[in-house]
Design a protein around this motif. Structure first.
Motif, short mmCIF file in Angstrom:
data_model
loop_
_atom_site.label_atom_id
_atom_site.label_comp_id
_atom_site.label_asym_id
_atom_site.label_seq_id
_atom_site.Cartn_x
_atom_site.Cartn_y
_atom_site.Cartn_z
N GLU A 102 6.77 -10.74 15.02
CA GLU A 102 5.59 -9.92 15.26
C GLU A 102 4.83 -9.73 13.95
OE1 GLU A 102 3.19 -7.71 17.97
OE2 GLU A 102 4.95 -8.97 18.32
N PRO A 103 3.53 -10.02 13.92
CA PRO A 103 2.76 -9.82 12.68
C PRO A 103 2.66 -8.34 12.32
CG PRO A 103 1.30 -10.33 14.52
CD PRO A 103 2.70 -10.53 15.02
N ASP A 104 2.56 -8.07 11.06
CA ASP A 104 2.38 -6.70 10.57
C ASP A 104 0.88 -6.37 10.66
OD1 ASP A 104 2.04 -4.35 9.14
OD2 ASP A 104 3.56 -4.85 7.64
N ALA A 105 0.49 -5.76 11.78
CA ALA A 105 -0.93 -5.55 12.05
C ALA A 105 -1.59 -4.67 11.00
CB ALA A 105 -1.11 -4.95 13.45
N GLU A 106 -0.96 -3.59 10.61
CA GLU A 106 -1.59 -2.68 9.67
C GLU A 106 -1.80 -3.33 8.31
OE1 GLU A 106 -3.76 0.29 8.48
OE2 GLU A 106 -3.00 0.12 10.53
N ASP A 107 -0.85 -4.15 7.89
CA ASP A 107 -1.01 -4.87 6.63
C ASP A 107 -2.17 -5.85 6.71
OD1 ASP A 107 0.10 -5.68 3.92
OD2 ASP A 107 0.20 -7.61 4.98
N ARG A 108 -2.29 -6.56 7.83
CA ARG A 108 -3.40 -7.50 8.01
C ARG A 108 -4.74 -6.76 7.96
NH1 ARG A 108 -2.05 -12.12 11.42
NH2 ARG A 108 0.09 -12.70 10.85
N LEU A 109 -4.81 -5.64 8.67
CA LEU A 109 -6.06 -4.88 8.72
C LEU A 109 -6.46 -4.40 7.33
CD1 LEU A 109 -5.31 -2.87 11.96
CD2 LEU A 109 -7.09 -4.59 11.70
N ARG A 110 -5.51 -3.89 6.60
CA ARG A 110 -5.80 -3.37 5.26
C ARG A 110 -6.28 -4.48 4.33
NH1 ARG A 110 -2.90 -3.33 0.77
NH2 ARG A 110 -1.05 -4.07 1.86
N ARG A 111 -5.59 -5.62 4.38
CA ARG A 111 -5.91 -6.71 3.46
C ARG A 111 -7.22 -7.43 3.81
NH1 ARG A 111 -1.64 -8.78 0.30
NH2 ARG A 111 0.36 -7.74 0.66
N TYR A 112 -7.44 -7.66 5.10
CA TYR A 112 -8.49 -8.59 5.49
C TYR A 112 -9.65 -7.93 6.24
CZ TYR A 112 -4.54 -11.56 4.37
OH TYR A 112 -3.47 -12.14 3.72
N TRP A 113 -9.37 -7.08 7.23
CA TRP A 113 -10.42 -6.46 8.02
C TRP A 113 -11.18 -5.45 7.17
CZ3 TRP A 113 -12.68 -2.11 10.00
CH2 TRP A 113 -13.40 -2.23 11.19
N ASP A 114 -10.45 -4.57 6.50
CA ASP A 114 -11.09 -3.51 5.71
C ASP A 114 -11.95 -4.08 4.59
OD1 ASP A 114 -9.83 -1.70 7.35
OD2 ASP A 114 -8.32 -1.10 5.88
N SER A 115 -11.44 -5.10 3.91
CA SER A 115 -12.19 -5.65 2.77
C SER A 115 -13.47 -6.33 3.22
CB SER A 115 -11.31 -6.62 1.97
OG SER A 115 -10.88 -7.70 2.79
N PHE A 116 -13.43 -7.07 4.34
CA PHE A 116 -14.64 -7.73 4.83
C PHE A 116 -15.67 -6.71 5.26
CE2 PHE A 116 -17.33 -9.69 8.06
CZ PHE A 116 -17.72 -10.86 7.44
#
Length: 259
Positions: A102-116
């Motif tokens: 299972e991907p770590d959704a919160e880590d993905r969001l913080r790294r990639y969604w928030d920055s964009f």
């Protein structure tokens, strides 16, 4: 180009960080052929070559640095569905990750969604029009509102009702501007219809950042206009579509300036 136009292409990249590739492939990540096959599939399941299709000199542009299968920048941050912001399946409904992974959704969001999205907000000042650039398959995929149905050549996603992102009085002038700007490419093409809100009414980025003082819309270009059946790019068609897009962008800016 003035006044400023901001163009976003949220699905133009096929890049996967090594960590994400490892989650998807396991130890096969060290197999070059397996890695390249995954990258090609991921790229073609995105919006391939939209960074070139929507290249407009003078416009402000943000192209996604990572694939939509890392994090989907055109989904809301809290969309936890299988095809949401951190996807667990592809458009063929097959799992993207091995069972038990299972991907770590919160880590993905913080790294990639928030920055964009922070970058988008930094570019908005002084912008007069927001255009979100997409491409779509010739036919609706298994995971889609139009499964198996043929799609238009172009779709303008303007929203409707409370989610309208573009002035309703300018809907038909914008559609006509698209028809005229892309006429040279659409004439004699297998698909030629310019649709409004079909098969989608809007995209999340337009809703997220469009408002009364900032008209916004999404534009879908049918990939059959510029890819072979095997997914290979037709360079001359990409070039021709981009030339049409530049004319359309100027016409859209003129419309919102006069509206």
């Amino acid at each position: 180009m003035a006044p400023p136009l901001l163009i976003l292409t949220p699905h133009s990249s096929g890049q996967l960080p090594a960590q994400v590739m490892h989650q998807m492939l396991g130890e096969a990540v060290y197999d070059t052929l397996a890695r390249e096959a995954l990258q090609r599939r991921i790229f073609l399941d995105g919006d391939p070559y939209t960074d070139l299709l929507f290249l407009v000199p003078g416009a402000r542009t943000l192209n996604a640095p990572w694939s939509r299968f890392v994090v989907d920048l055109n989904r809301e941050r809290d969309d936890a569905s299988d095809n949401g912001v951190v996807k667990r399946t592809g458009f063929d409904l097959n799992a993207l990750y091995p069972a038990g992974t299972e991907p770590d959704a919160e880590d993905r969001l913080r790294r990639y969604w928030d920055s964009f999205n922070a970058q988008v907000r930094a570019e908005l000042e002084g912008v007069s029009l927001l255009m979100v650039g997409h491409s779509m398959g010739m036919y609706g995929p298994a995971l889609g509102p139009d499964h198996g149905q043929p799609r238009p050549a172009l779709t303008l996603m303007l929203g409707e009702g409370e989610r309208a992102t573009f002035p309703p009085g300018l809907t038909e002038p914008l559609r006509l501007a698209a028809e005229q700007a892309f006429a040279a490419v659409l004439r004699g093409a297998e698909v030629s219809r310019v649709a409004v809100n079909d098969p989608w009414t809007t995209d999340d980025l337009s809703v997220r950042y469009g408002h009364a003082r900032l008209p916004a819309f999404g534009l879908e270009i049918n990939a059959g206009l510029y890819l072979t059946d095997e997914g290979a790019p037709r360079d001359d068609r990409i070039h021709a579509l981009n030339a049409c897009l530049r004319v359309f962008a100027a016409a859209a800016l003129e419309l919102v300036g006069s509206g």
